[in-house]
Design a protein around this motif. Structure first.
Motif, short mmCIF file in Angstrom:
data_model
loop_
_atom_site.label_atom_id
_atom_site.label_comp_id
_atom_site.label_asym_id
_atom_site.label_seq_id
_atom_site.Cartn_x
_atom_site.Cartn_y
_atom_site.Cartn_z
N LEU A 228 0.83 -1.20 0.00
CA LEU A 228 0.00 0.00 0.00
C LEU A 228 0.86 1.25 0.00
O LEU A 228 2.08 1.19 0.15
CB LEU A 228 -0.92 -0.02 1.23
N GLY A 229 0.21 2.40 -0.14
CA GLY A 229 0.92 3.67 -0.22
C GLY A 229 1.29 4.25 1.12
O GLY A 229 1.19 3.60 2.17
N MET A 230 1.67 5.49 1.10
CA MET A 230 2.13 6.19 2.30
C MET A 230 0.98 6.43 3.27
O MET A 230 -0.20 6.30 2.91
CB MET A 230 2.72 7.54 1.91
N THR A 231 1.32 6.75 4.51
CA THR A 231 0.34 7.19 5.49
C THR A 231 0.09 8.68 5.27
O THR A 231 1.01 9.49 5.39
CB THR A 231 0.86 6.95 6.92
N ALA A 232 -1.12 9.04 4.94
CA ALA A 232 -1.45 10.44 4.63
C ALA A 232 -1.28 11.31 5.87
O ALA A 232 -1.40 10.83 7.01
CB ALA A 232 -2.87 10.53 4.11
N PRO A 233 -1.01 12.61 5.69
CA PRO A 233 -0.84 13.52 6.83
C PRO A 233 -2.08 13.56 7.72
O PRO A 233 -3.22 13.44 7.25
CB PRO A 233 -0.60 14.87 6.16
N ALA A 234 -1.85 13.76 9.01
CA ALA A 234 -2.94 13.70 9.99
C ALA A 234 -3.97 14.80 9.80
O ALA A 234 -5.17 14.59 10.06
CB ALA A 234 -2.35 13.78 11.40
N HIS A 235 -3.55 15.98 9.37
CA HIS A 235 -4.46 17.13 9.40
C HIS A 235 -5.62 17.05 8.41
O HIS A 235 -6.58 17.81 8.51
CB HIS A 235 -3.67 18.43 9.17
N GLY A 236 -5.57 16.10 7.47
CA GLY A 236 -6.68 15.93 6.54
C GLY A 236 -7.80 15.05 7.08
O GLY A 236 -8.86 14.94 6.47
N LEU A 237 -7.57 14.47 8.26
CA LEU A 237 -8.51 13.49 8.80
C LEU A 237 -9.46 14.09 9.82
O LEU A 237 -9.07 14.91 10.65
CB LEU A 237 -7.73 12.35 9.47
N GLU A 238 -10.71 13.63 9.78
CA GLU A 238 -11.75 14.06 10.72
C GLU A 238 -12.53 12.84 11.19
O GLU A 238 -12.95 12.01 10.38
CB GLU A 238 -12.70 15.03 10.02
N LEU A 239 -12.73 12.73 12.49
CA LEU A 239 -13.66 11.77 13.06
C LEU A 239 -15.05 12.38 12.89
O LEU A 239 -15.40 13.34 13.55
CB LEU A 239 -13.35 11.52 14.53
#
Length: 267
Positions: A228-239
């Protein structure tokens, strides 16, 4: 003593994640300090999800116990006068004494946002991952079709994850493209450490042509993180949403406890 359930929204930009820690200010610490002051005694809260540094939440659920006489539905009004503007309590309700915000969850929805434009957006810098190279939408949509259902998601777990099982069920994995904005929404029964960010990182690399639309299928077959690819940056994620079975609010003892064991965050 009453057990209170709060719905909390926060912008995670300024925080070292949800969970209290010794080397940074966490959302949990700020909320606990406000609650302790409001209730007149030390308060410890338990959250449904332990979001990483920079991750945001629209629907974090937390429970705590208190002997305070504050009516449950008044906690938002009391706490929002004490909290910084990047943390807001949206709802308060009393729940049974054996209700548990984390272990009784029936599922969660996460949203990951990407800004796919040559130049970054000033207004979206804290909520979107900026990808300056054009992404191809068609192979991404094809790949997402293979992601839903019950699978062994061992390849979708970042190093350090300690889940007892890597079997998970994804109910949906949807992509909405609005101009330069890509919005990836993933719903499931439970998630592994950094699972959504790994999905988002792979989506981008599929869109860039670095992986084929069969990338997720290969990862299920090989159980290899390198598929699989990279771990995307945290700031794009929302619970975005935390769900509970209705019985959790009336008879928690009848609901199967569901523990997602990680050594940090489920995000």
């Amino acid at each position: 003593m009453k057990r209170i359930l709060l719905t909390v929204e926060y912008d995670g930009t300024a925080y070292a994640g949800w969970q209290r820690q010794i080397n940074g200010l966490a959302v949990q610490q700020v909320l606990e300090e406000a609650l302790s002051s409001a209730c007149g005694h030390p308060v410890t809260v338990t959250g449904a999800s332990r979001t990483d540094a920079g991750v945001h939440a629209l629907d974090q659920k937390v429970h705590f116990d208190t002997g305070s006489t504050i009516p449950p539905d008044k906690y938002p009004f009391v706490l929002n006068t004490m909290l910084p503007p990047d943390i807001r309590v949206l709802e308060g309700r009393e729940v049974p004494a054996d209700f548990h915000a984390r272990f009784l969850t029936a599922g969660k929805t996460y949203t990951y946002r990407i800004w796919n434009a040559r130049h970054a957006s000033a207004l979206r810098r804290n909520t979107h991952w900026h990808v300056p190279v054009p992404l191809n939408e068609a192979p991404v949509r094809q790949a997402l079709l293979t992601l839903t259902g019950k699978h062994d998601f061992a390849a979708f777990q970042a190093a350090g994850g300690t889940a007892k099982t890597t079997i998970r069920t994804l109910r949906s994995a949807d992509l909405e493209v609005k101009g330069n904005e890509w919005i990836l929404t993933v719903s499931g029964d439970a998630f592994l450490y950094n699972m959504v960010r790994i999905i988002a990182g792979t989506v981008v690399e599929i869109g860039l042509g670095k992986f084929g639309p069969d990338a997720f299928t290969k990862a299920f077959e090989t159980l290899d993180r390198l598929a699989l690819g990279m771990t995307a940056p945290a700031h794009g994620l929302e619970l975005t949403q935390v769900r509970y079975p209705e019985k959790a609010f009336t008879d928690p003892s009848s609901v199967r406890w569901h523990e997602e064991e990680t050594n940090g965050s489920t995000d």
